[in-house]
Design a protein around this motif. Structure first.
Motif, PDB file in Angstrom:
ATOM      1  N   GLN A 218     -88.142  41.009  18.524  1.00 21.34           N
ATOM      2  CA  GLN A 218     -88.675  42.163  19.227  1.00 21.34           C
ATOM      3  C   GLN A 218     -90.115  42.404  18.772  1.00 21.34           C
ATOM      4  O   GLN A 218     -90.539  41.916  17.723  1.00 21.34           O
ATOM      5  CB  GLN A 218     -87.834  43.418  19.012  1.00 21.34           C
ATOM      6  CG  GLN A 218     -87.866  44.003  17.615  1.00 21.34           C
ATOM      7  CD  GLN A 218     -87.152  45.344  17.519  1.00 21.34           C
ATOM      8  OE1 GLN A 218     -86.593  45.850  18.493  1.00 21.34           O
ATOM      9  NE2 GLN A 218     -87.174  45.937  16.334  1.00 21.34           N
ATOM     10  N   GLY A 231     -89.847  46.763  22.031  1.00 21.00           N
ATOM     11  CA  GLY A 231     -88.751  46.221  22.804  1.00 21.00           C
ATOM     12  C   GLY A 231     -88.589  44.736  22.562  1.00 21.00           C
ATOM     13  O   GLY A 231     -89.328  44.137  21.754  1.00 21.00           O
ATOM     14  N   GLU A 234     -89.629  39.076  24.894  1.00 29.61           N
ATOM     15  CA  GLU A 234     -89.930  38.600  26.241  1.00 29.61           C
ATOM     16  C   GLU A 234     -90.266  39.754  27.174  1.00 29.61           C
ATOM     17  O   GLU A 234     -91.184  39.651  27.996  1.00 29.61           O
ATOM     18  CB  GLU A 234     -88.743  37.793  26.795  1.00 29.61           C
ATOM     19  CG  GLU A 234     -88.499  36.485  26.069  1.00 29.61           C
ATOM     20  CD  GLU A 234     -89.727  35.586  26.064  1.00 29.61           C
ATOM     21  OE1 GLU A 234     -90.373  35.443  27.123  1.00 29.61           O
ATOM     22  OE2 GLU A 234     -90.052  35.042  24.993  1.00 29.61           O
ATOM     23  N   ARG A 235     -89.559  40.863  27.054  1.00 30.84           N
ATOM     24  CA  ARG A 235     -89.834  41.999  27.938  1.00 30.84           C
ATOM     25  C   ARG A 235     -91.208  42.590  27.668  1.00 30.84           C
ATOM     26  O   ARG A 235     -91.992  42.837  28.602  1.00 30.84           O
ATOM     27  CB  ARG A 235     -88.747  43.069  27.737  1.00 30.84           C
ATOM     28  CG  ARG A 235     -88.638  44.084  28.893  1.00 30.84           C
ATOM     29  CD  ARG A 235     -89.694  45.166  28.842  1.00 30.84           C
ATOM     30  NE  ARG A 235     -89.576  46.014  27.641  1.00 30.84           N
ATOM     31  CZ  ARG A 235     -90.559  46.792  27.206  1.00 30.84           C
ATOM     32  NH1 ARG A 235     -91.735  46.822  27.806  1.00 30.84           N
ATOM     33  NH2 ARG A 235     -90.375  47.530  26.126  1.00 30.84           N
ATOM     34  N   VAL A 236     -91.528  42.798  26.378  1.00 33.36           N
ATOM     35  CA  VAL A 236     -92.805  43.432  26.041  1.00 33.36           C
ATOM     36  C   VAL A 236     -93.984  42.547  26.439  1.00 33.36           C
ATOM     37  O   VAL A 236     -94.985  43.034  26.974  1.00 33.36           O
ATOM     38  CB  VAL A 236     -92.868  43.759  24.534  1.00 33.36           C
ATOM     39  CG1 VAL A 236     -94.267  44.207  24.137  1.00 33.36           C
ATOM     40  CG2 VAL A 236     -91.852  44.850  24.195  1.00 33.36           C
ATOM     41  N   GLU A 238     -94.016  39.965  28.641  1.00 32.27           N
ATOM     42  CA  GLU A 238     -94.074  39.556  30.046  1.00 32.27           C
ATOM     43  C   GLU A 238     -94.141  40.744  31.001  1.00 32.27           C
ATOM     44  O   GLU A 238     -94.689  40.624  32.106  1.00 32.27           O
ATOM     45  CB  GLU A 238     -92.866  38.679  30.385  1.00 32.27           C
ATOM     46  CG  GLU A 238     -92.877  37.349  29.647  1.00 32.27           C
ATOM     47  CD  GLU A 238     -91.705  36.465  30.024  1.00 32.27           C
ATOM     48  OE1 GLU A 238     -90.952  36.840  30.959  1.00 32.27           O
ATOM     49  OE2 GLU A 238     -91.536  35.413  29.390  1.00 32.27           O
ATOM     50  N   ARG A 239     -93.608  41.906  30.578  1.00 28.74           N
ATOM     51  CA  ARG A 239     -93.663  43.101  31.413  1.00 28.74           C
ATOM     52  C   ARG A 239     -94.096  44.302  30.573  1.00 28.74           C
ATOM     53  O   ARG A 239     -93.330  45.262  30.400  1.00 28.74           O
ATOM     54  CB  ARG A 239     -92.298  43.360  32.068  1.00 28.74           C
ATOM     55  CG  ARG A 239     -91.841  42.233  32.992  1.00 28.74           C
ATOM     56  CD  ARG A 239     -90.525  42.573  33.673  1.00 28.74           C
ATOM     57  NE  ARG A 239     -89.451  42.774  32.707  1.00 28.74           N
ATOM     58  CZ  ARG A 239     -88.781  41.786  32.130  1.00 28.74           C
ATOM     59  NH1 ARG A 239     -89.072  40.527  32.399  1.00 28.74           N
ATOM     60  NH2 ARG A 239     -87.808  42.049  31.275  1.00 28.74           N
ATOM     61  N   GLU A 241     -95.561  47.742  29.212  1.00 26.77           N
ATOM     62  CA  GLU A 241     -95.586  49.058  29.840  1.00 26.77           C
ATOM     63  C   GLU A 241     -96.788  49.901  29.424  1.00 26.77           C
ATOM     64  O   GLU A 241     -97.166  50.833  30.134  1.00 26.77           O
ATOM     65  CB  GLU A 241     -94.292  49.813  29.511  1.00 26.77           C
ATOM     66  CG  GLU A 241     -93.037  49.123  30.039  1.00 26.77           C
ATOM     67  CD  GLU A 241     -91.761  49.821  29.612  1.00 26.77           C
ATOM     68  OE1 GLU A 241     -91.856  50.759  28.775  1.00 26.77           O
ATOM     69  OE2 GLU A 241     -90.682  49.433  30.084  1.00 26.77           O
ATOM     70  N   GLU A 259     -97.928  36.535  32.076  1.00 26.73           N
ATOM     71  CA  GLU A 259     -97.711  37.863  32.666  1.00 26.73           C
ATOM     72  C   GLU A 259     -97.995  37.824  34.163  1.00 26.73           C
ATOM     73  O   GLU A 259     -97.240  38.370  34.963  1.00 26.73           O
ATOM     74  CB  GLU A 259     -98.616  38.897  31.983  1.00 26.73           C
ATOM     75  CG  GLU A 259     -98.416  40.302  32.526  1.00 26.73           C
ATOM     76  CD  GLU A 259     -99.495  41.256  32.052  1.00 26.73           C
ATOM     77  OE1 GLU A 259     -99.412  42.427  32.445  1.00 26.73           O
ATOM     78  OE2 GLU A 259    -100.407  40.831  31.344  1.00 26.73           O
ATOM     79  N   SER A 262     -95.234  36.175  36.087  1.00 30.31           N
ATOM     80  CA  SER A 262     -93.994  36.944  36.190  1.00 30.31           C
ATOM     81  C   SER A 262     -94.105  38.016  37.268  1.00 30.31           C
ATOM     82  O   SER A 262     -93.126  38.562  37.725  1.00 30.31           O
ATOM     83  CB  SER A 262     -93.637  37.571  34.856  1.00 30.31           C
ATOM     84  OG  SER A 262     -94.621  38.515  34.457  1.00 30.31           O
TER      85      SER A 262
END
Length: 262
Positions: A218, A231, A234-236, A238-239, A241, A259, A262
């Motif tokens: 994370q 987070g 991969e989420r942080v 690639e996506r 916020e 990024e 995606s």
């Protein structure tokens, strides 16, 4: 294995607040990458965990208990950025590693009895050799002082010294940034392998998102003393916020391309 939990950590240097009300959980057996720009507070937060930064308020918990109240001497160990400053130049590398070993290291004896000094020394020497081998240093070099080693070798010794204390949690603060590019990869591969084999929780502090992606389960992002995003890696990456995260990603071409894709 143990988790690291920070609750409401605030770090102040006089009137300057370096970290404000930071909450972070590093689950047991996992790696959290802590990233941010220069002056964001990430190193101050890491040092707060081991008592090297002035904590104004908040709590540091290891496996749910206050770090200072645990029976074990060193539940958390910090590996510093500069391998040239983290080892005592007057001590052999073997002595540096031995100094970190728990006091109970040695042959087992009957309750109330202590093993002979020679047996205790032999047991500690064997442990020193084991930890040096673990990080890829020939135990025969234990008699050398740090000046005889390269920067990469010194950082390996610093890592061996930290692991010899048998910590529940390891804090790695920019541990490859002072090394030549040619040896950075080897040290990172070693760190990744040891974390997986030994299972300790790790807070890996870096400004390099590519390295953080390689190592971390994370990612936590700091800006202006605040944790602004956290987070799964991969989420942080690639996506993202938060604008700070997006700005950091834009400085790393391969991550920026990922990024966009995606």
């Amino acid at each position: 294995m143990s988790s690291l939990e920070l609750r409401g950590i605030t770090v102040r240097y006089g009137r300057f607040t370096a970290v404000e009300n930071a909450d972070l959980l590093v689950p047991e057996g996992t790696v959290t990458g802590l990233v941010g720009g220069s002056g964001s507070g990430k190193s101050s937060l890491g040092k707060a965990v081991v008592g090297l930064a002035p904590v104004h308020s908040g709590r540091v918990l290891i496996a749910g208990s206050e770090a200072g109240r645990r029976a074990r001497r060193s539940p958390v160990q910090l590996v510093f950025q500069n391998p040239y400053a983290s080892l005592d130049p007057r001590m052999t590398i073997g002595a540096s590693v031995a100094e970190a070993l728990p006091r109970e290291t040695g042959p087992r004896t009957a309750p109330g009895r202590r093993a002979p000094a020679r047996a205790r020394r032999a047991a500690r020497d064997a442990e020193v050799a084991r930890y040096l081998e673990l990080v890829g240093i020939d135990p025969a070099r234990a008699v050398l002082t740090p000046e005889a080693l390269s920067g990469g070798q010194r950082q390996r010794v610093a890592l061996a010294r930290a692991l010899a204390a048998r910590p529940d949690v390891l804090i790695a603060d920019e541990i490859t940034s002072a090394l030549d590019v040619s040896v950075q990869g080897a040290v990172l591969n070693l760190l990744r392998r040891l974390q997986r084999e030994l299972g300790f929780a790790m807070l890996f502090i870096s400004h390099n998102l590519a390295v953080v992606r390689y190592l971390s389960d994370q990612v936590a992002v700091m800006d202006g003393g605040h944790l602004v995003e956290c987070g799964p890696t991969e989420r942080v990456l690639e996506r993202p916020e938060h604008p700070t995260t997006r700005n950091l990603i834009s400085c790393v071409p391969t991550l920026a391309l990922a990024e966009e894709a995606s």
